[in-house]
Motif scaffolding. Sequence first.
Motif, PDB file in Angstrom:
ATOM      1  N   PRO A  15       0.848  -1.200   0.000  1.00 55.66           N
ATOM      2  CA  PRO A  15       0.000   0.000   0.000  1.00 55.66           C
ATOM      3  C   PRO A  15       0.885   1.252   0.000  1.00 55.66           C
ATOM      4  O   PRO A  15       2.074   1.184   0.265  1.00 55.66           O
ATOM      5  CB  PRO A  15      -0.786  -0.124   1.295  1.00 55.66           C
ATOM      6  CG  PRO A  15       0.072  -0.962   2.179  1.00 55.66           C
ATOM      7  CD  PRO A  15       0.807  -1.910   1.265  1.00 55.66           C
ATOM      8  N   LEU A  16       0.291   2.365  -0.297  1.00 55.62           N
ATOM      9  CA  LEU A  16       1.017   3.626  -0.334  1.00 55.62           C
ATOM     10  C   LEU A  16       0.922   4.319   1.016  1.00 55.62           C
ATOM     11  O   LEU A  16      -0.145   4.369   1.621  1.00 55.62           O
ATOM     12  CB  LEU A  16       0.427   4.526  -1.420  1.00 55.62           C
ATOM     13  CG  LEU A  16       1.142   5.849  -1.648  1.00 55.62           C
ATOM     14  CD1 LEU A  16       2.532   5.618  -2.236  1.00 55.62           C
ATOM     15  CD2 LEU A  16       0.319   6.728  -2.575  1.00 55.62           C
ATOM     16  N   THR A  17       2.048   4.848   1.475  1.00 57.95           N
ATOM     17  CA  THR A  17       2.053   5.662   2.689  1.00 57.95           C
ATOM     18  C   THR A  17       2.605   7.037   2.331  1.00 57.95           C
ATOM     19  O   THR A  17       3.396   7.179   1.397  1.00 57.95           O
ATOM     20  CB  THR A  17       2.911   5.039   3.809  1.00 57.95           C
ATOM     21  OG1 THR A  17       4.246   4.865   3.344  1.00 57.95           O
ATOM     22  CG2 THR A  17       2.353   3.708   4.246  1.00 57.95           C
ATOM     23  N   SER A  18       2.175   8.022   3.091  1.00 61.78           N
ATOM     24  CA  SER A  18       2.589   9.392   2.847  1.00 61.78           C
ATOM     25  C   SER A  18       3.007  10.026   4.177  1.00 61.78           C
ATOM     26  O   SER A  18       2.313   9.888   5.186  1.00 61.78           O
ATOM     27  CB  SER A  18       1.427  10.178   2.240  1.00 61.78           C
ATOM     28  OG  SER A  18       1.763  11.535   2.089  1.00 61.78           O
TER      29      SER A  18
ATOM     30  N   GLY B  18       5.677   3.000  -1.484  1.00 65.36           N
ATOM     31  CA  GLY B  18       4.729   1.997  -1.959  1.00 65.36           C
ATOM     32  C   GLY B  18       4.413   2.204  -3.421  1.00 65.36           C
ATOM     33  O   GLY B  18       5.235   2.710  -4.178  1.00 65.36           O
TER      34      GLY B  18
ATOM     35  N   ILE C  91       1.985   3.786  -6.474  1.00 65.43           N
ATOM     36  CA  ILE C  91       1.009   4.807  -6.849  1.00 65.43           C
ATOM     37  C   ILE C  91       0.265   4.274  -8.067  1.00 65.43           C
ATOM     38  O   ILE C  91       0.847   4.118  -9.139  1.00 65.43           O
ATOM     39  CB  ILE C  91       1.682   6.148  -7.172  1.00 65.43           C
ATOM     40  CG1 ILE C  91       2.505   6.641  -5.987  1.00 65.43           C
ATOM     41  CG2 ILE C  91       0.628   7.186  -7.578  1.00 65.43           C
ATOM     42  CD1 ILE C  91       3.349   7.868  -6.284  1.00 65.43           C
TER      43      ILE C  91
ATOM     44  N   ASP D 283      -5.771   2.801  -7.339  1.00 63.83           N
ATOM     45  CA  ASP D 283      -6.331   2.614  -6.000  1.00 63.83           C
ATOM     46  C   ASP D 283      -5.731   3.554  -4.960  1.00 63.83           C
ATOM     47  O   ASP D 283      -6.398   3.917  -3.994  1.00 63.83           O
ATOM     48  CB  ASP D 283      -6.117   1.164  -5.532  1.00 63.83           C
ATOM     49  CG  ASP D 283      -6.911   0.169  -6.361  1.00 63.83           C
ATOM     50  OD1 ASP D 283      -8.002   0.535  -6.852  1.00 63.83           O
ATOM     51  OD2 ASP D 283      -6.440  -0.968  -6.522  1.00 63.83           O
ATOM     52  N   THR D 284      -4.454   3.935  -5.142  1.00 61.62           N
ATOM     53  CA  THR D 284      -3.780   4.722  -4.114  1.00 61.62           C
ATOM     54  C   THR D 284      -3.591   6.191  -4.479  1.00 61.62           C
ATOM     55  O   THR D 284      -3.206   6.992  -3.626  1.00 61.62           O
ATOM     56  CB  THR D 284      -2.392   4.115  -3.794  1.00 61.62           C
ATOM     57  OG1 THR D 284      -1.590   4.118  -4.981  1.00 61.62           O
ATOM     58  CG2 THR D 284      -2.527   2.695  -3.261  1.00 61.62           C
TER      59      THR D 284
ATOM     60  N   LEU E  59      -4.710   9.254  -2.238  1.00 62.73           N
ATOM     61  CA  LEU E  59      -3.840   9.701  -1.147  1.00 62.73           C
ATOM     62  C   LEU E  59      -2.828  10.728  -1.649  1.00 62.73           C
ATOM     63  O   LEU E  59      -2.547  11.715  -0.963  1.00 62.73           O
ATOM     64  CB  LEU E  59      -3.119   8.503  -0.507  1.00 62.73           C
ATOM     65  CG  LEU E  59      -2.116   8.826   0.591  1.00 62.73           C
ATOM     66  CD1 LEU E  59      -2.779   9.545   1.762  1.00 62.73           C
ATOM     67  CD2 LEU E  59      -1.421   7.565   1.068  1.00 62.73           C
TER      68      LEU E  59
END
Length: 144
Positions: free
Chosen positions: A5-8, A23, A25, A28-29, A32
């Motif tokens: 998953p993507l984290t920021s 993660g 991009i 779906d991500t 964010l």
Amino acid sequence: MPLPPLTSYRHDRRKRALITLAGAIDLDTVPLVRASLERCLRDGIRTIDVDLTLVTLCDCSGLNAFLNASRRITAAGGTLRLHHPPRTLVVMLDIAGCELLLLGVPFGQLSPPPGYTPVTTAPVPPHRPVPPVPPVPVLSGGAV
């Protein structure tokens, strides 16, 4: 194997922000990514640096998000710069002709991300023109 998953993470220093993404991009991500960049604008941040060192994939939805954000940030008098983009994003930026818009330097002058090993390819032979094909006579009246 599913993509991570993507984290920021955002770090502010006065009117400048560093957003670190990690993660994948993709479709779906990307919300964010959009939300992170939009939040900077709402908070009065006008210089935004995005560190993509830990991004494993960025598809065209990510490129679209960065281009739209750049347009909005520029209209507000700011700048958006991407740092250490994944190879796929660099290629998309180069094809689209907008690497200067987001990266600030021409494609060939980008410093590679840490641990990057350049891919070498065989030189492409010069293009040789194809000889013209002689015209085929047209027959009239019936099957050939």
